[in-house]
Design a protein around this motif. Structure first.
Motif, mmCIF file in Angstrom:
data_model
loop_
_atom_site.group_PDB
_atom_site.id
_atom_site.type_symbol
_atom_site.label_atom_id
_atom_site.label_comp_id
_atom_site.label_asym_id
_atom_site.label_seq_id
_atom_site.Cartn_x
_atom_site.Cartn_y
_atom_site.Cartn_z
ATOM 1 N N LEU A 346 0.814 -1.211 0.000
ATOM 2 C CA LEU A 346 0.000 0.000 0.000
ATOM 3 C C LEU A 346 0.849 1.263 0.000
ATOM 4 N N VAL A 347 1.923 1.278 0.779
ATOM 5 C CA VAL A 347 2.726 2.502 0.901
ATOM 6 C C VAL A 347 3.442 2.856 -0.407
ATOM 7 N N PHE A 348 3.478 1.911 -1.342
ATOM 8 C CA PHE A 348 4.085 2.180 -2.650
ATOM 9 C C PHE A 348 3.030 2.321 -3.745
ATOM 10 N N GLY A 349 1.772 2.460 -3.332
ATOM 11 C CA GLY A 349 0.699 2.653 -4.300
ATOM 12 C C GLY A 349 0.048 1.377 -4.769
ATOM 13 N N GLY A 350 0.380 0.259 -4.142
ATOM 14 C CA GLY A 350 -0.208 -1.011 -4.525
ATOM 15 C C GLY A 350 -1.542 -1.244 -3.841
ATOM 16 N N ASP A 351 -2.036 -2.494 -3.946
ATOM 17 C CA ASP A 351 -3.358 -2.809 -3.397
ATOM 18 C C ASP A 351 -3.335 -3.938 -2.374
ATOM 19 N N THR A 352 -2.143 -4.267 -1.847
ATOM 20 C CA THR A 352 -2.008 -5.403 -0.934
ATOM 21 C C THR A 352 -1.517 -4.923 0.431
ATOM 22 N N LEU A 353 -2.241 -5.301 1.485
ATOM 23 C CA LEU A 353 -1.853 -4.928 2.843
ATOM 24 C C LEU A 353 -0.754 -5.867 3.325
ATOM 25 N N THR A 354 0.398 -5.298 3.675
ATOM 26 C CA THR A 354 1.554 -6.089 4.090
ATOM 27 C C THR A 354 2.038 -5.661 5.476
ATOM 28 N N ALA A 355 2.973 -6.426 6.013
ATOM 29 C CA ALA A 355 3.563 -6.098 7.310
ATOM 30 C C ALA A 355 4.259 -4.743 7.253
ATOM 31 N N THR A 356 4.851 -4.400 6.109
ATOM 32 C CA THR A 356 5.505 -3.094 5.965
ATOM 33 C C THR A 356 4.488 -1.963 6.119
ATOM 34 N N ASP A 357 3.302 -2.129 5.561
ATOM 35 C CA ASP A 357 2.250 -1.111 5.706
ATOM 36 C C ASP A 357 1.880 -0.911 7.168
ATOM 37 N N ASP A 369 5.090 6.098 1.140
ATOM 38 C CA ASP A 369 4.240 7.256 1.443
ATOM 39 C C ASP A 369 3.328 6.919 2.616
ATOM 40 N N PRO A 370 3.617 7.462 3.814
ATOM 41 C CA PRO A 370 2.788 7.154 4.988
ATOM 42 C C PRO A 370 1.330 7.565 4.802
ATOM 43 N N GLY A 371 1.079 8.548 3.952
ATOM 44 C CA GLY A 371 -0.291 8.999 3.735
ATOM 45 C C GLY A 371 -1.188 7.935 3.133
ATOM 46 N N LEU A 372 -0.587 6.965 2.447
ATOM 47 C CA LEU A 372 -1.372 5.922 1.793
ATOM 48 C C LEU A 372 -1.876 4.864 2.770
#
Length: 518
Positions: A346-357, A369-372
């Motif tokens: 998600l933080v890179f504009g994708g559509d998958t929720l990951t541990a990084t998000d 991008d924390p805003g995402l």
């Protein structure tokens, strides 16, 4: 311009990391995506490593590479060499033939060439039966007609007396032009089936080892580096290129081992737990005197029981790319987006929720991008964080041999997932350059050699046995590429086998030494 540079490279499933070191200082580091051919990732890493510095490839004195090539080949059952597995032990051991416990797909991948021949020794070195030279020649000729050029030889109790294995190797090389032979006395430990399995696994990787090491050498020289190449072993030490061609199985699990050695170097801690968080998994291990604690029992590799040296590790499905599922009661992993993290998270504009998000939403890191991820439910973030810490704490607890809390060093590209005050730890250390600890571990490694044998004390003294084992370990270390005047014994383990007659004793000796250029 700096001189005496060392380059460390570690090829992971998600990223290829590289560092250049001047003495004990990290002069430059990079992290690039691993490519399908892996070698391309190494070239890309080297190019980026030297692109923004005034460091010259001509000043490099050694290149150390940790690779997953050989592990992946066994996991995927691809690129394996047809191998004849020959056991010298009849009339004993016939109830469990070679490859009896291998998965069918692996047996088929190496050609299903299993044979038994008269020979072998007892635990005290006495013959079970004389070696059947003519029978062995017939076996070798039959295997050669089937197109086999790689042979794995296992003789019963060869760690006590390797005589028949060496005789068999001579017969094979006289009979088959260009044959390669792997001997169990040089690879595995006591335990017939496990040692035989380790030897067969090594033999089926021989052709791949020649191709991969040659590709590494070509990539390094093509970049203008004339320094010698070393490959990481799974005990935290190095072996030279020729040694790697002969013993590719020694590279298994070298990636996590490099990370642990790098963690010790960066943190200054020599006795602690280490977690290496990658894109897909986290590897948790324990350092003892700066080296990974070795597994004391057998180790399963792709459902095959082996007993060559391996680090005592626990791998869990937690990494930067781990998927978050069930938003009410979230689970983390074990499936992961892996190297696609920069496009799918998600933080890179994708559509998958990951541990990084989750980590970015919690303020643990500022990747992307924390805003995402600002819209994520705080309760979901909190529960996902708890799930991640619980899995890490359980892994650390399973590896501890004492009840008290232990220091933990967190390294790897996803180390931001490890939070302070993790249960079971006295402190969590996140050293500078931790994301490339694996490449640093490769760059700082020394050369190692080990002996693990059973001796009879009937005709020789204990002191003579220990001296013999020490000399053999030292010679193996020199053969692997160490400078002879730097080799020292770092570990001696002596276990009397009271359940056997003949005053038998098991002796394990480990030696390390510096590379020739030092």
């Amino acid at each position: 311009m700096a001189s005496n540079l060392r380059v460390g490279v570690d090829v992971g499933g998600t990223n290829t990391d590289a560092v250049v070191m001047v003495g004990d200082a990290v002069a430059a580091s990079v992290k690039v995506p691993t490519t399908d051919d892996v070698t391309g990732g190494i070239l890309s890493a080297l190019t980026e490593l030297f692109s923004d510095t005034d460091l010259s490839p001509a000043s490099i004195v050694a290149v150390m590479i940790g690779t997953t090539h050989f592990t992946n080949a066994v996991v995927e059952a691809s690129g394996l060499t047809p191998t004849a597995v020959i056991r010298l032990g009849l009339p004993a051991t016939s109830s469990l033939p070679p490859l009896v416990d291998w998965p069918r797909r692996l047996v088929q991948a190496i050609g299903n060439h299993a044979y038994m021949c008269r020979g072998g020794h007892e635990y005290d070195g006495r013959e079970i039966a004389p070696l059947d030279h003519e029978g062995l020649r017939r076996i070798v000729e039959e295997a050669a007609l089937a197109g086999v050029r790689s042979f794995a030889i296992t003789s019963v109790f060869s760690p006590v007396n390797p005589e028949f294995e060496h005789e068999a190797a001579s017969i094979i090389k006289e009979t088959v032009d260009g044959a390669s032979v792997s001997l169990s006395s040089e690879i595995g430990r006591i335990g017939l089936l496990e040692r035989e399995n380790a030897t067969a696994m090594n033999a089926c990787l021989i052709d791949l080892a020649n191709r991969i090491v040659h590709a590494f050498e070509t990539a390094v020289t093509g970049f203008g580096i004339s320094a010698p190449l070393y490959i990481s072993q799974n005990d935290g030490t190095l072996m030279n290129a020729d040694y790697a061609r002969q013993y590719p199985v020694a590279t298994f699990a070298s990636g996590p081992t490099n990370s642990m050695r790098g963690a010790a170097f960066l943190s200054g801690l020599t006795d602690c737990a280490v977690v290496d968080v990658g894109g897909t998994t986290s590897d948790v291990g324990v350092l003892v005197s700066g080296f990974p604690r070795e597994a004391s029992a057998t180790v399963d590799i792709c459902d095959v029981r082996t007993n060559f040296r391996m680090p005592d590790l626990i791998s869990i499905g937690l990494g930067g790319g781990s998927l978050i599922r069930d938003l009410e009661f979230p689970t983390v992993g074990p499936d992961s987006v892996g190297f696609r993290l920069p496009s799918r998270s998600l933080v890179f504009g994708g559509d998958t929720l990951t541990a990084t998000d989750i980590a970015v939403a919690a303020g643990l890191t500022t990747i992307g991008d924390p805003g995402l991820v600002a819209h994520l439910d705080p309760m979901l973030v909190a529960r996902a964080r708890t799930a991640m810490q619980d899995s890490l704490a359980e892994a650390v607890d399973r590896l501890k041999i004492r009840p008290e809390d232990v220091p933990l060093v967190a390294v790897g590209g996803g180390s931001f997932l490890v939070e302070q005050h993790l249960p079971g730890t006295s402190k969590v250390v996140m050293p500078d350059n931790g994301p490339v600890a694996n490449a640093i571990g490769a760059a700082i490694a020394q050369v190692g050699g080990e002996v693990d044998r059973i001796f009879s004390l009937q005709e020789v003294s204990r002191e003579e046995v220990l001296d013999l084992a020490r000399q053999e370990a030292i010679q193996r270390t020199i053969d692997a590429g160490a400078s002879s005047d730097t080799v020292e014994i770092v570990e001696v383990e002596e276990v009397p086998l009271s359940y056997l007659p003949s005053s038998a004793v098991r002796v394990r000796v480990k030696a390390i030494g510096d590379l020739e250029f030092t």
